[in-house]
Design a protein around this motif. Structure first.
Motif, PDB file in Angstrom:
ATOM      1  N   GLY A  42      83.672 -13.440 -31.250  1.00  0.00           N
ATOM      2  CA  GLY A  42      84.189 -14.062 -31.155  1.00  0.00           C
ATOM      3  C   GLY A  42      84.861 -14.381 -30.032  1.00  0.00           C
ATOM      4  O   GLY A  42      85.251 -13.019 -29.846  1.00  0.00           O
ATOM      5  N   ARG A  43      85.887 -14.919 -29.935  1.00  0.00           N
ATOM      6  CA  ARG A  43      86.918 -15.186 -29.265  1.00  0.00           C
ATOM      7  C   ARG A  43      88.168 -14.301 -29.446  1.00  0.00           C
ATOM      8  O   ARG A  43      88.790 -13.757 -28.720  1.00  0.00           O
TER       9      ARG A  43
ATOM     10  N   PRO B 191      75.476  -1.585 -27.857  1.00  0.00           N
ATOM     11  CA  PRO B 191      74.096  -0.780 -28.686  1.00  0.00           C
ATOM     12  C   PRO B 191      73.294  -1.578 -30.537  1.00  0.00           C
ATOM     13  O   PRO B 191      72.177  -1.865 -30.196  1.00  0.00           O
ATOM     14  N   HIS B 192      74.643  -2.459 -30.407  1.00  0.00           N
ATOM     15  CA  HIS B 192      74.502  -3.005 -31.722  1.00  0.00           C
ATOM     16  C   HIS B 192      74.118  -4.580 -31.956  1.00  0.00           C
ATOM     17  O   HIS B 192      74.439  -5.267 -32.988  1.00  0.00           O
ATOM     18  N   ASP B 193      74.175  -4.782 -30.614  1.00  0.00           N
ATOM     19  CA  ASP B 193      74.001  -6.093 -30.674  1.00  0.00           C
ATOM     20  C   ASP B 193      73.061  -7.392 -30.551  1.00  0.00           C
ATOM     21  O   ASP B 193      72.602  -8.599 -30.660  1.00  0.00           O
ATOM     22  N   GLY B 194      71.698  -6.505 -30.576  1.00  0.00           N
ATOM     23  CA  GLY B 194      70.367  -7.193 -30.525  1.00  0.00           C
ATOM     24  C   GLY B 194      70.534  -8.485 -32.411  1.00  0.00           C
ATOM     25  O   GLY B 194      69.579  -9.386 -31.489  1.00  0.00           O
ATOM     26  N   PRO B 195      71.119  -7.831 -33.037  1.00  0.00           N
ATOM     27  CA  PRO B 195      71.105  -8.462 -34.022  1.00  0.00           C
ATOM     28  C   PRO B 195      71.298 -10.184 -34.117  1.00  0.00           C
ATOM     29  O   PRO B 195      70.750 -11.453 -34.156  1.00  0.00           O
ATOM     30  N   ALA B 196      72.250 -10.246 -33.393  1.00  0.00           N
ATOM     31  CA  ALA B 196      73.039 -11.027 -32.495  1.00  0.00           C
ATOM     32  C   ALA B 196      72.478 -12.040 -32.559  1.00  0.00           C
ATOM     33  O   ALA B 196      72.555 -12.986 -32.333  1.00  0.00           O
ATOM     34  N   TYR B 197      71.711 -11.500 -31.015  1.00  0.00           N
ATOM     35  CA  TYR B 197      70.763 -12.006 -30.180  1.00  0.00           C
ATOM     36  C   TYR B 197      69.573 -13.065 -30.688  1.00  0.00           C
ATOM     37  O   TYR B 197      69.668 -13.591 -30.129  1.00  0.00           O
TER      38      TYR B 197
ATOM     39  N   ALA C  39      88.370 -11.649 -31.190  1.00  0.00           N
ATOM     40  CA  ALA C  39      87.732 -10.579 -31.767  1.00  0.00           C
ATOM     41  C   ALA C  39      87.725  -9.492 -29.932  1.00  0.00           C
ATOM     42  O   ALA C  39      88.302  -9.025 -29.647  1.00  0.00           O
ATOM     43  N   LEU C  40      87.619 -10.709 -29.196  1.00  0.00           N
ATOM     44  CA  LEU C  40      87.147 -10.494 -27.661  1.00  0.00           C
ATOM     45  C   LEU C  40      88.804 -10.395 -27.222  1.00  0.00           C
ATOM     46  O   LEU C  40      88.540  -9.135 -26.567  1.00  0.00           O
ATOM     47  N   ALA C  41      89.409 -11.220 -27.668  1.00  0.00           N
ATOM     48  CA  ALA C  41      90.583 -11.301 -27.228  1.00  0.00           C
ATOM     49  C   ALA C  41      91.538  -9.243 -27.152  1.00  0.00           C
ATOM     50  O   ALA C  41      91.836  -9.072 -26.643  1.00  0.00           O
ATOM     51  N   ALA C  42      90.940  -9.668 -28.332  1.00  0.00           N
ATOM     52  CA  ALA C  42      91.392  -8.150 -29.145  1.00  0.00           C
ATOM     53  C   ALA C  42      90.961  -6.888 -28.325  1.00  0.00           C
ATOM     54  O   ALA C  42      91.685  -5.820 -28.111  1.00  0.00           O
TER      55      ALA C  42
ATOM     56  N   ASP D 288      84.244 -13.888 -36.050  1.00  0.00           N
ATOM     57  CA  ASP D 288      84.446 -12.129 -35.157  1.00  0.00           C
ATOM     58  C   ASP D 288      83.468 -12.254 -35.253  1.00  0.00           C
ATOM     59  O   ASP D 288      83.238 -11.322 -33.697  1.00  0.00           O
ATOM     60  N   ASP D 289      81.963 -12.234 -35.704  1.00  0.00           N
ATOM     61  CA  ASP D 289      81.069 -11.594 -35.183  1.00  0.00           C
ATOM     62  C   ASP D 289      80.804 -12.764 -34.234  1.00  0.00           C
ATOM     63  O   ASP D 289      79.208 -12.242 -33.871  1.00  0.00           O
TER      64      ASP D 289
END
Length: 199
Positions: free
Chosen positions: A147-148, A24-30, A150-153, A188-189
């Motif tokens: 980031g890569r 739900p919090h991805d909007g600003p990153a997009y 963070a996604l892997a984790a 990471d973000d």
């Protein structure tokens, strides 16, 4: 239908209804990634692998009423979720494979692609097809809201040194597909690689 395409559809079909609620919090990153494309009013832009269409509102805002926004995805359930969220107002939604787009050569000014590359059965072919439909000098943004590492984790796996999105892998892949990488950020973000279409 290829096995890769079937696998992608199965993966996303089972997640489509809850996708936006899970992140739900991805909007600003997009919005920040879309801003990095440098779109102008009147531009024509494709959201390749648009999923539930989270990039469509900022893309529409960037190109304005005179611009064109197209969101394509291979998974019907994701496009239904985009339509149910009202994002069809911001761009035309189309069910199609990114590797075989029903667009003429050099029809677009830019492509935005969130999380797309790792889901392409043949990444070089997909990137060549995106290059085909973008005018010379046009831009590509390969984005992920984390980031890569963070996604892997998040997925409970180790980050592989030969990861497709690692800069030493991605730069030559783009170059061999008609693109020139102009910037690369893997924090990471966010993950954001920008490229320009060759002339």
């Amino acid at each position: 239908m290829s096995d890769d395409r079937t696998h992608v559809q199965e993966f996303f079909t089972s997640r489509a209804a809850t996708w936006d609620a899970r992140f739900p919090h991805d909007g600003p990153a997009y919005a920040a990634a879309v801003a990095a494309l440098g779109l102008r009013p009147g531009d024509r832009v494709l959201d390749a692998g648009c999923g539930t269409g989270r990039a469509l509102p900022p893309l529409r805002a960037a190109v304005g009423a005179s611009g064109a926004v197209l969101g394509v995805d291979v998974t019907p359930a994701m496009l239904r979720a985009a339509a149910e969220a009202g994002r069809g107002r911001d761009g035309l939604l189309l069910l199609t494979d990114v590797s075989a787009l029903p667009l003429r050569d050099a029809a677009l000014d830019a492509v935005f692609a969130a999380g797309l590359v790792s889901h392409l059965g043949d990444p070089a072919r997909g990137l060549r097809e995106l290059a085909r439909v973008v005018r010379p000098g046009g831009t590509l943004a390969l984005f992920h809201p984390v980031g890569r590492a963070a996604l892997a984790a998040r997925q409970g796996r180790r980050l592989a040194p030969d990861d497709l999105r690692a800069e030493p892998s991605l730069r030559p892949l783009l170059a061999g597909s008609g693109w020139r990488m102009t910037s690369y950020v893997d924090e990471d973000d966010r993950f954001l690689a920008l490229a320009t279409r060759g002339r």
